[in-house]
Design an enzyme around this catalytic site. Structure first.
Site, PDB file in Angstrom:
ATOM      1  N   HIS A 165       6.790  -7.501  -2.593  1.00  0.00           N
ATOM      2  CA  HIS A 165       6.714  -6.605  -1.396  1.00  0.00           C
ATOM      3  C   HIS A 165       7.609  -6.683  -0.597  1.00  0.00           C
ATOM      4  O   HIS A 165       7.692  -6.727   0.764  1.00  0.00           O
ATOM      5  CB  HIS A 165       4.872  -6.539  -1.000  1.00  0.00           C
ATOM      6  CG  HIS A 165       4.439  -6.027  -1.304  1.00  0.00           C
ATOM      7  ND1 HIS A 165       4.367  -5.280  -2.147  1.00  0.00           N
ATOM      8  CD2 HIS A 165       2.750  -7.053  -1.975  1.00  0.00           C
ATOM      9  CE1 HIS A 165       2.611  -4.084  -2.407  1.00  0.00           C
ATOM     10  NE2 HIS A 165       2.341  -5.329  -2.155  1.00  0.00           N
ATOM     11  N   SER A 221      -4.235   2.898   4.611  1.00  0.00           N
ATOM     12  CA  SER A 221      -4.677   2.056   3.288  1.00  0.00           C
ATOM     13  C   SER A 221      -4.695   0.816   3.269  1.00  0.00           C
ATOM     14  O   SER A 221      -5.491   0.165   2.759  1.00  0.00           O
ATOM     15  CB  SER A 221      -3.458   2.343   1.409  1.00  0.00           C
ATOM     16  OG  SER A 221      -4.138   2.071   0.867  1.00  0.00           O
ATOM     17  N   LYS A 261       0.722  -1.089   0.215  1.00  0.00           N
ATOM     18  CA  LYS A 261       0.132   0.093  -0.007  1.00  0.00           C
ATOM     19  C   LYS A 261       0.684   1.209  -0.229  1.00  0.00           C
ATOM     20  O   LYS A 261       0.122   2.185  -0.060  1.00  0.00           O
ATOM     21  CB  LYS A 261      -1.437  -0.252   1.302  1.00  0.00           C
ATOM     22  CG  LYS A 261      -2.324  -1.308   1.427  1.00  0.00           C
ATOM     23  CD  LYS A 261      -2.417  -1.364   0.328  1.00  0.00           C
ATOM     24  CE  LYS A 261      -3.256  -0.208  -1.032  1.00  0.00           C
ATOM     25  NZ  LYS A 261      -3.393  -1.183  -2.333  1.00  0.00           N
ATOM     26  N   GLY A 306      -6.516   6.811  -3.314  1.00  0.00           N
ATOM     27  CA  GLY A 306      -5.456   7.524  -4.039  1.00  0.00           C
ATOM     28  C   GLY A 306      -4.370   9.045  -3.480  1.00  0.00           C
ATOM     29  O   GLY A 306      -4.180   9.330  -4.436  1.00  0.00           O
ATOM     30  N   ASN A 329       1.048  -1.529  -7.151  1.00  0.00           N
ATOM     31  CA  ASN A 329       0.019  -1.058  -8.640  1.00  0.00           C
ATOM     32  C   ASN A 329       0.258  -0.574  -9.071  1.00  0.00           C
ATOM     33  O   ASN A 329       0.248   0.082 -10.166  1.00  0.00           O
ATOM     34  CB  ASN A 329      -1.485  -0.903  -7.905  1.00  0.00           C
ATOM     35  CG  ASN A 329      -2.041  -2.996  -7.159  1.00  0.00           C
ATOM     36  OD1 ASN A 329      -1.822  -3.920  -7.940  1.00  0.00           O
ATOM     37  ND2 ASN A 329      -2.152  -2.460  -6.282  1.00  0.00           N
ATOM     38  N   TRP A 330       0.094   1.452  -8.626  1.00  0.00           N
ATOM     39  CA  TRP A 330       0.149   2.219  -9.402  1.00  0.00           C
ATOM     40  C   TRP A 330       1.936   2.387  -9.948  1.00  0.00           C
ATOM     41  O   TRP A 330       2.221   2.183 -11.549  1.00  0.00           O
ATOM     42  CB  TRP A 330       0.296   3.839  -8.410  1.00  0.00           C
ATOM     43  CG  TRP A 330       0.956   5.247  -9.428  1.00  0.00           C
ATOM     44  CD1 TRP A 330       0.589   5.012 -11.323  1.00  0.00           C
ATOM     45  CD2 TRP A 330       0.767   5.230  -8.889  1.00  0.00           C
ATOM     46  NE1 TRP A 330       0.630   6.322 -10.448  1.00  0.00           N
ATOM     47  CE2 TRP A 330       0.881   6.907 -10.063  1.00  0.00           C
ATOM     48  CE3 TRP A 330       0.923   6.706  -7.182  1.00  0.00           C
ATOM     49  CZ2 TRP A 330       0.687   8.260  -9.664  1.00  0.00           C
ATOM     50  CZ3 TRP A 330       1.256   7.976  -7.201  1.00  0.00           C
ATOM     51  CH2 TRP A 330       1.554   8.624  -7.710  1.00  0.00           C
ATOM     52  N   MET A 349      -6.064   5.017 -14.161  1.00  0.00           N
ATOM     53  CA  MET A 349      -5.966   3.244 -13.814  1.00  0.00           C
ATOM     54  C   MET A 349      -7.322   3.404 -13.186  1.00  0.00           C
ATOM     55  O   MET A 349      -6.601   2.135 -13.549  1.00  0.00           O
ATOM     56  CB  MET A 349      -4.444   3.915 -12.579  1.00  0.00           C
ATOM     57  CG  MET A 349      -2.418   3.757 -13.858  1.00  0.00           C
ATOM     58  SD  MET A 349      -1.546   3.496 -12.578  1.00  0.00           S
ATOM     59  CE  MET A 349      -0.176   3.686 -13.688  1.00  0.00           C
ATOM     60  N   PHE A 393      -4.154   8.661 -11.227  1.00  0.00           N
ATOM     61  CA  PHE A 393      -5.021   7.569 -10.745  1.00  0.00           C
ATOM     62  C   PHE A 393      -6.355   7.524 -11.233  1.00  0.00           C
ATOM     63  O   PHE A 393      -6.684   6.103 -11.321  1.00  0.00           O
ATOM     64  CB  PHE A 393      -4.929   8.839  -9.223  1.00  0.00           C
ATOM     65  CG  PHE A 393      -6.027   7.576  -8.172  1.00  0.00           C
ATOM     66  CD1 PHE A 393      -5.432   6.187  -8.155  1.00  0.00           C
ATOM     67  CD2 PHE A 393      -7.598   7.886  -8.742  1.00  0.00           C
ATOM     68  CE1 PHE A 393      -5.897   5.593  -6.875  1.00  0.00           C
ATOM     69  CE2 PHE A 393      -7.835   6.513  -7.134  1.00  0.00           C
ATOM     70  CZ  PHE A 393      -7.235   5.729  -6.587  1.00  0.00           C
TER      71      PHE A 393
END
Length: 306
Positions: A121, A151, A66, A264, A70-71, A245, A242
């Site tokens: 991660h 998050s 987090k 985001g 993913n971004w 996406m 954001f």
């Protein structure tokens, strides 16, 4: 790739149904002192990764959960695709998390064309040794710990593959104690602070990417020696907002798109932290990161003070 990802998510949805009434501890795989989600990680995969052969030209993203993984992974994929259009249509990782792959996939990776894009991660100490031995360049992304915690809390409660936390207060205590998947945020941060000046490391923050996305994309491209035109950088930036996406995630993450791309934003912690929790997190940051280069990059006083 979307079809493969969809199949992956459908398989995990079935697993989630099986675990609907399980206890929180039933979701956990323990490995070398760290907790991992048992629906996504297997001991056989960790064993296979010990022998994975990294390449110097691989593209690697490391981020604590987090912190913008993913971004950032989509940014890296789009940057790499722009720099290497000749790889269009060739085999690629459908689920680019090292620890989420299967032993068969680890073997299959050997045939993938360079540059391969990986993500993880994993704690610094758990990253397969060949990535360091072969000097694979790594982009490392961190986010301020207060927004990371919030998050992470919402992600656990929205993701059927992870145990639900009854309350924010309960999750906060677990986060501070490092009693969460992939371990302590601060342990990860301390480890990477020791390597922040390594030649093969580019450490960025979620916040600086939000402040200047085009600048961040250029830093990443330059770091990997990719020659992108201004037009290509702008194209990656346009697809990397954001909003863009989140819209794309309807195709890539299907019914979990709102879980992976929730807000985001910077500062959502203000809607959750109590005064006591603020003080506790401030104290933890002071103990672990005050006066460090990573601590300075996180701009704690700017982003984490009410």
């Amino acid at each position: 790739m979307d079809e493969v990802r969809k199949q992956f998510l459908e398989e995990k949805q079935k697993f989630a149904e099986e675990f609907r009434n399980k206890k929180p501890e039933d979701f956990i795989l323990q490995h070398k002192g760290y907790q991992y989600p048992i629906a996504l990680c297997k001991l056989e995969t960790f064993q296979a990764l010990e022998n994975v052969e990294a390449r110097s030209e691989d593209v690697m993203l490391v981020a604590y959960p987090k912190c913008g993984f993913n971004w950032a992974i989509q940014l890296l994929q789009n940057i790499t695709s722009a720099a290497h259009p000749e790889n269009e249509g060739k085999p690629a990782l459908a689920v680019p998390m090292l620890e989420f792959t299967s032993p068969d996939k680890v073997q299959e990776m050997k045939s993938f064309p360079s540059p391969r894009v990986f993500g993880t991660h994993l704690h610094y100490d758990e990253i397969p040794a060949s990535f360091f031995k072969n000097r694979t360049k790594m982009v490392v992304v961190f986010r301020n710990p207060k927004d990371t915690a919030v998050s992470y809390f919402h992600f656990c409660n929205g993701n059927p593959l992870l145990p639900t936390c009854i309350s924010w207060d309960e999750f906060f205590n677990k986060f501070i104690a490092g009693d969460v998947f992939w371990g302590s945020y601060f342990s990860h941060a301390i480890a990477w602070n020791e390597h922040i000046d390594d030649e093969d490391v580019l450490l960025l923050t979620f916040e600086e990417l939000k402040e200047d996305l085009k600048g961040g994309i250029k830093k990443i491209a330059d770091f990997y020696g990719f020659s992108l035109s201004e037009e290509q950088i702008q194209s990656v930036a346009d697809r990397g907002t954001f909003k863009s996406m989140k819209e794309t995630s309807k195709k890539t993450h299907f019914n979990l798109s709102d879980v992976f791309f929730r807000k985001g934003e910077i500062g959502d912690w203000k809607n959750h932290f109590t005064d006591l929790q603020n003080k506790e997190m401030d104290k933890k940051f002071e103990e672990c990161l005050a006066g460090t280069k990573l601590g300075a990059k996180l701009k704690y006083n700017l982003y984490c003070k009410a």
